[in-house]
Scaffold this motif. Structure first.
Motif, mmCIF file in Angstrom:
data_model
loop_
_atom_site.group_PDB
_atom_site.id
_atom_site.type_symbol
_atom_site.label_atom_id
_atom_site.label_comp_id
_atom_site.label_asym_id
_atom_site.label_seq_id
_atom_site.Cartn_x
_atom_site.Cartn_y
_atom_site.Cartn_z
ATOM 1 N N ARG A 74 70.385 61.081 23.969
ATOM 2 C CA ARG A 74 69.189 60.632 24.565
ATOM 3 C C ARG A 74 69.505 59.179 25.137
ATOM 4 N NH1 ARG A 74 65.315 61.396 20.844
ATOM 5 N NH2 ARG A 74 64.655 63.066 21.639
ATOM 6 N N ARG A 81 67.815 73.298 22.423
ATOM 7 C CA ARG A 81 68.092 73.280 23.711
ATOM 8 C C ARG A 81 67.187 72.201 24.422
ATOM 9 N NH1 ARG A 81 68.527 77.774 28.222
ATOM 10 N NH2 ARG A 81 67.692 76.602 29.825
ATOM 11 N N TRP A 82 67.825 71.391 25.286
ATOM 12 C CA TRP A 82 67.217 70.351 26.116
ATOM 13 C C TRP A 82 67.657 70.692 27.540
ATOM 14 C CZ3 TRP A 82 67.983 64.871 23.287
ATOM 15 C CH2 TRP A 82 67.590 64.912 22.313
ATOM 16 N N SER A 92 65.158 60.873 28.170
ATOM 17 C CA SER A 92 64.423 61.926 27.367
ATOM 18 C C SER A 92 64.587 63.163 28.200
ATOM 19 C CB SER A 92 63.061 61.462 27.160
ATOM 20 O OG SER A 92 63.172 60.482 26.200
ATOM 21 N N ARG A 138 71.858 63.812 18.517
ATOM 22 C CA ARG A 138 70.486 63.621 19.577
ATOM 23 C C ARG A 138 70.197 62.523 20.057
ATOM 24 N NH1 ARG A 138 67.134 68.900 19.455
ATOM 25 N NH2 ARG A 138 68.128 70.388 18.012
ATOM 26 N N THR A 167 61.593 70.094 26.510
ATOM 27 C CA THR A 167 62.005 70.412 25.176
ATOM 28 C C THR A 167 60.764 71.674 24.762
ATOM 29 O OG1 THR A 167 60.566 68.846 24.213
ATOM 30 C CG2 THR A 167 62.846 68.281 24.478
ATOM 31 N N ASP A 168 61.449 72.555 24.230
ATOM 32 C CA ASP A 168 60.727 73.991 23.702
ATOM 33 C C ASP A 168 60.695 74.232 22.489
ATOM 34 O OD1 ASP A 168 59.444 76.284 23.946
ATOM 35 O OD2 ASP A 168 60.845 77.303 24.993
#
Length: 177
Positions: free
Chosen positions: A65, A81-82, A70, A61, A74-75
């Motif tokens: 990034r 998932r991004w 960024s 990650r 984001t959830d």
């Protein structure tokens, strides 16, 4: 009575004229001459073909990034998932919307999915260039001939062994015991 009919005619003419104003004014211009200022709205991350090519499955990650920036979304319900969403509305240029989804398996990237063709960096810059002028930017590096044509810098004098200027004696920082 003639004043009432004159007043009614004036009111009718004013109402008729006011109803025509809506047809003269559109969202783009007023009377074909004056265009209102529109705020340039840029949201999200620009992701180009060059950036997407650097992202490979198996990256962490933090590595993703570092390359893409960024994520815009984001959830908490979809932690793996991004979403990278980019929108731009600029006066004189076509509005743009792009979506890139990075899917992870734990801390490792599983896939990177784009909703369409990503532009190259030069294509993106050309698409938002509203001046449409042929700007000729100077080259960023000198050619070998240009480097050879540069004057030779003078050699710096050798450093003196002893300091130049007055020497000072300072008291110790801590008192002697």
């Amino acid at each position: 009575m003639p004043s009432r009919s004159r007043l009614a005619a004036c009111l009718f003419a004013a109402a008729f004229a006011a109803s025509g104003c809506a047809s003269l004014q559109s969202s783009d211009n007023f009377l074909g001459m004056v265009t209102p200022y529109r705020v340039e709205v840029v949201q999200g991350n620009v992701v180009t073909q060059e950036q997407a090519a650097l992202v490979k499955p198996g990256m962490t990650r933090a590595q993703v990034r570092d390359v893409l920036g960024s994520p815009l979304l984001t959830d908490a319900f979809h932690a793996d998932r991004w979403d990278y969403v980019f929108t731009i509305r600029r006066q004189g240029a076509e509005p743009q919307l792009r979506r890139i989804v990075a899917k992870f398996d734990g801390e490792v990237l599983k896939s990177l999915d784009a909703s369409g063709e990503l532009p190259a960096e030069r294509e993106f810059v050309a698409s938002i260039d509203t001046f449409k002028t042929s700007r000729s930017a100077p080259p960023l590096a000198l050619s070998d001939e240009q480097v050879k044509a540069l004057p030779v810098p003078p050699k710096a004098p050798a450093a003196a062994a002893e300091p130049i200027g007055p020497t000072r004696s300072f008291p110790p920082l801590e008192p002697a015991k």
